[in-house]
Design a protein around this motif. Structure first.
Motif, PDB file in Angstrom:
ATOM      1  N   ARG A 176      -8.174  22.283 -49.132  1.00 35.93           N
ATOM      2  CA  ARG A 176      -7.312  23.138 -48.326  1.00 35.93           C
ATOM      3  C   ARG A 176      -7.552  24.616 -48.606  1.00 35.93           C
ATOM      4  N   ARG A 177      -7.820  24.979 -49.843  1.00 39.32           N
ATOM      5  CA  ARG A 177      -8.056  26.383 -50.162  1.00 39.32           C
ATOM      6  C   ARG A 177      -9.325  26.901 -49.486  1.00 39.32           C
ATOM      7  N   VAL A 178     -10.381  26.084 -49.488  1.00 37.03           N
ATOM      8  CA  VAL A 178     -11.632  26.489 -48.837  1.00 37.03           C
ATOM      9  C   VAL A 178     -11.432  26.574 -47.329  1.00 37.03           C
ATOM     10  N   LEU A 179     -10.748  25.595 -46.753  1.00 35.87           N
ATOM     11  CA  LEU A 179     -10.524  25.594 -45.310  1.00 35.87           C
ATOM     12  C   LEU A 179      -9.671  26.785 -44.889  1.00 35.87           C
ATOM     13  N   ASP A 180      -8.642  27.111 -45.663  1.00 41.04           N
ATOM     14  CA  ASP A 180      -7.794  28.262 -45.341  1.00 41.04           C
ATOM     15  C   ASP A 180      -8.583  29.571 -45.427  1.00 41.04           C
ATOM     16  N   ALA A 181      -9.440  29.685 -46.442  1.00 40.35           N
ATOM     17  CA  ALA A 181     -10.254  30.892 -46.580  1.00 40.35           C
ATOM     18  C   ALA A 181     -11.226  31.022 -45.412  1.00 40.35           C
ATOM     19  N   ALA A 182     -11.790  29.899 -44.978  1.00 40.83           N
ATOM     20  CA  ALA A 182     -12.691  29.914 -43.829  1.00 40.83           C
ATOM     21  C   ALA A 182     -11.944  30.312 -42.563  1.00 40.83           C
ATOM     22  N   ALA A 183     -10.752  29.782 -42.387  1.00 42.00           N
ATOM     23  CA  ALA A 183      -9.944  30.121 -41.211  1.00 42.00           C
ATOM     24  C   ALA A 183      -9.613  31.607 -41.189  1.00 42.00           C
ATOM     25  N   ASP A 184      -9.271  32.161 -42.337  1.00 41.83           N
ATOM     26  CA  ASP A 184      -8.970  33.593 -42.406  1.00 41.83           C
ATOM     27  C   ASP A 184     -10.189  34.435 -42.042  1.00 41.83           C
ATOM     28  N   ALA A 185     -11.355  34.019 -42.540  1.00 42.16           N
ATOM     29  CA  ALA A 185     -12.584  34.773 -42.255  1.00 42.16           C
ATOM     30  C   ALA A 185     -12.901  34.778 -40.770  1.00 42.16           C
ATOM     31  N   VAL A 186     -12.762  33.622 -40.112  1.00 45.03           N
ATOM     32  CA  VAL A 186     -13.050  33.531 -38.676  1.00 45.03           C
ATOM     33  C   VAL A 186     -12.032  34.325 -37.869  1.00 45.03           C
ATOM     34  N   GLY A 195     -24.462  28.536 -36.244  1.00 47.33           N
ATOM     35  CA  GLY A 195     -25.854  28.117 -36.219  1.00 47.33           C
ATOM     36  C   GLY A 195     -26.109  26.750 -36.822  1.00 47.33           C
ATOM     37  N   GLY A 196     -27.006  25.998 -36.191  1.00 46.13           N
ATOM     38  CA  GLY A 196     -27.455  24.734 -36.752  1.00 46.13           C
ATOM     39  C   GLY A 196     -26.410  23.652 -36.798  1.00 46.13           C
ATOM     40  N   THR A 197     -25.478  23.674 -35.874  1.00 46.15           N
ATOM     41  CA  THR A 197     -24.446  22.645 -35.822  1.00 46.15           C
ATOM     42  C   THR A 197     -24.075  22.352 -34.381  1.00 46.15           C
ATOM     43  N   SER A 198     -23.848  21.086 -34.073  1.00 44.19           N
ATOM     44  CA  SER A 198     -23.449  20.692 -32.724  1.00 44.19           C
ATOM     45  C   SER A 198     -21.943  20.799 -32.522  1.00 44.19           C
ATOM     46  N   LEU A 199     -21.218  21.154 -33.586  1.00 41.23           N
ATOM     47  CA  LEU A 199     -19.770  21.380 -33.518  1.00 41.23           C
ATOM     48  C   LEU A 199     -19.015  20.142 -33.033  1.00 41.23           C
ATOM     49  N   VAL A 200     -19.348  19.004 -33.601  1.00 35.55           N
ATOM     50  CA  VAL A 200     -18.635  17.777 -33.252  1.00 35.55           C
ATOM     51  C   VAL A 200     -17.864  17.199 -34.435  1.00 35.55           C
ATOM     52  N   VAL A 201     -18.046  17.780 -35.626  1.00 33.60           N
ATOM     53  CA  VAL A 201     -17.354  17.276 -36.816  1.00 33.60           C
ATOM     54  C   VAL A 201     -16.057  18.054 -37.003  1.00 33.60           C
ATOM     55  N   TRP A 202     -14.968  17.330 -36.960  1.00 33.83           N
ATOM     56  CA  TRP A 202     -13.658  17.949 -37.139  1.00 33.83           C
ATOM     57  C   TRP A 202     -13.116  17.603 -38.524  1.00 33.83           C
ATOM     58  N   PRO A 203     -12.283  18.478 -39.105  1.00 32.33           N
ATOM     59  CA  PRO A 203     -11.632  19.633 -38.473  1.00 32.33           C
ATOM     60  C   PRO A 203     -12.429  20.930 -38.483  1.00 32.33           C
ATOM     61  N   VAL A 204     -13.605  20.958 -39.119  1.00 35.42           N
ATOM     62  CA  VAL A 204     -14.286  22.247 -39.258  1.00 35.42           C
ATOM     63  C   VAL A 204     -14.710  22.831 -37.914  1.00 35.42           C
ATOM     64  N   ALA A 205     -15.048  21.990 -36.931  1.00 33.14           N
ATOM     65  CA  ALA A 205     -15.435  22.511 -35.619  1.00 33.14           C
ATOM     66  C   ALA A 205     -14.301  23.308 -34.988  1.00 33.14           C
ATOM     67  N   GLY A 206     -13.076  22.967 -35.342  1.00 32.04           N
ATOM     68  CA  GLY A 206     -11.928  23.668 -34.800  1.00 32.04           C
ATOM     69  C   GLY A 206     -11.791  25.097 -35.287  1.00 32.04           C
ATOM     70  N   LEU A 207     -12.565  25.476 -36.300  1.00 30.50           N
ATOM     71  CA  LEU A 207     -12.513  26.859 -36.779  1.00 30.50           C
ATOM     72  C   LEU A 207     -12.889  27.842 -35.682  1.00 30.50           C
ATOM     73  N   VAL A 208     -13.789  27.433 -34.787  1.00 28.78           N
ATOM     74  CA  VAL A 208     -14.226  28.331 -33.713  1.00 28.78           C
ATOM     75  C   VAL A 208     -13.048  28.700 -32.817  1.00 28.78           C
ATOM     76  N   ASP A 209     -12.070  27.815 -32.695  1.00 25.06           N
ATOM     77  CA  ASP A 209     -10.902  28.107 -31.852  1.00 25.06           C
ATOM     78  C   ASP A 209     -10.087  29.277 -32.393  1.00 25.06           C
ATOM     79  N   LEU A 210     -10.264  29.617 -33.662  1.00 26.56           N
ATOM     80  CA  LEU A 210      -9.501  30.709 -34.268  1.00 26.56           C
ATOM     81  C   LEU A 210     -10.130  32.072 -34.014  1.00 26.56           C
ATOM     82  N   PHE A 211     -11.334  32.086 -33.459  1.00 29.15           N
ATOM     83  CA  PHE A 211     -12.037  33.345 -33.257  1.00 29.15           C
ATOM     84  C   PHE A 211     -11.506  34.083 -32.038  1.00 29.15           C
ATOM     85  N   SER A 212     -11.184  35.357 -32.220  1.00 25.64           N
ATOM     86  CA  SER A 212     -10.706  36.188 -31.106  1.00 25.64           C
ATOM     87  C   SER A 212     -11.388  37.555 -31.117  1.00 25.64           C
TER      88      SER A 212
END
Length: 244
Positions: A176-186, A195-212
């Motif tokens: 959870r700490r790594v995922l939260d830090a990644a979410a904050d960065a995005v 890069g280099g990912t088809s973005l089908v593995v969740w929950p990490v693919a959902g990080l892109v939804d946080l980008f604005s």
């Protein structure tokens, strides 16, 4: 959305993204390391297309690790650890961009440690690392080289407990700490390069939804689930694209 299939234009797009960014984050997957000789999962030559006694998804699950530890470690040593691999141009360029300023974080689904080997410092390993192997009894940490030198199920030299790779298996939650830090960065960055990912593995693919932020660039051989949201899709080899 611009779709690019020529490497020279892909390099131009990436160079422009870097030059116009104050806070750039890179989010990468298995395709980043294929040029280093580590196979990805879902491409034509990927791990999931190869034939094993059990499907790779099964052998990389927590339940398989618990029920068949010997078979798990046999597969793990043969297919998941690549101690001879070295960083490619993409890894080295990302480390260079961190050193020069605009790149603030590398988010990776890879467990190979090649970003750190290339010199990147702020690396968030969403799925863990083969370079950390933890005794389930006393917590002692062993390097990948130690695991590779053992046979069968590795056991701790201090307490005799089983030693488990610090990687996220199927059926296991992410740190959870790594995922939260990644979410904050995005969420805070102005440029996100995937890069280099088809973005089908969740929950990490959902990080892109946080980008604005201002610009989303996807670099991947083949379509991804998020192509429609990108400002540019670079359908080229990622190691060649980062050679600028």
């Amino acid at each position: 959305m611009e779709r690019v299939t020529h490497v020279d234009r892909a390099r131009e797009v990436l160079r422009e993204a870097v030059e116009q960014s104050d806070d750039l984050v890179f989010f990468g997957g298995a395709g980043v390391s294929t040029a280093s000789g580590i196979p990805d999962f879902r491409s034509e030559d990927g791990l999931y297309r190869q034939q094993f006694a059990y499907p790779p998804e099964t052998m990389l699950s927590h339940s398989f690790y618990e029920a068949h530890p010997t078979e798990f470690f046999d597969f793990y040593r043969k297919k998941m650890v690549a101690l001879g691999a070295r960083p490619n141009r993409a890894h080295r360029k990302l480390a260079e961009l961190e050193g020069s300023g605009p790149l603030t974080a590398v988010l990776t689904q890879n467990i190979d440690g090649l970003h750190q080997m290339a010199g990147s410092r702020n690396v968030l390993e969403l799925h863990g690392s083969v370079h950390r192997n933890v005794c389930q009894g006393c917590g002692r940490v062993y390097p990948a080289e130690w695991v590779m030198a053992t046979e069968g199920v590795p056991v701790c030299e201090e307490c005799g407990g089983p030693v488990k790779p610090d990687v996220v298996l199927y059926e296991e939650p992410l740190d959870r700490r790594v995922l939260d830090a990644a979410a904050d960065a995005v969420a805070r960055c102005d440029t996100l390069v995937v890069g280099g990912t088809s973005l089908v593995v969740w929950p990490v693919a959902g990080l892109v939804d946080l980008f604005s932020g201002r610009r989303l660039v996807i670099v991947n051989k083949g379509a991804t689930a998020m192509d429609g949201r990108a400002d540019a899709v670079l359908d080229v080899d990622i190691a060649r694209a980062f050679d600028f």
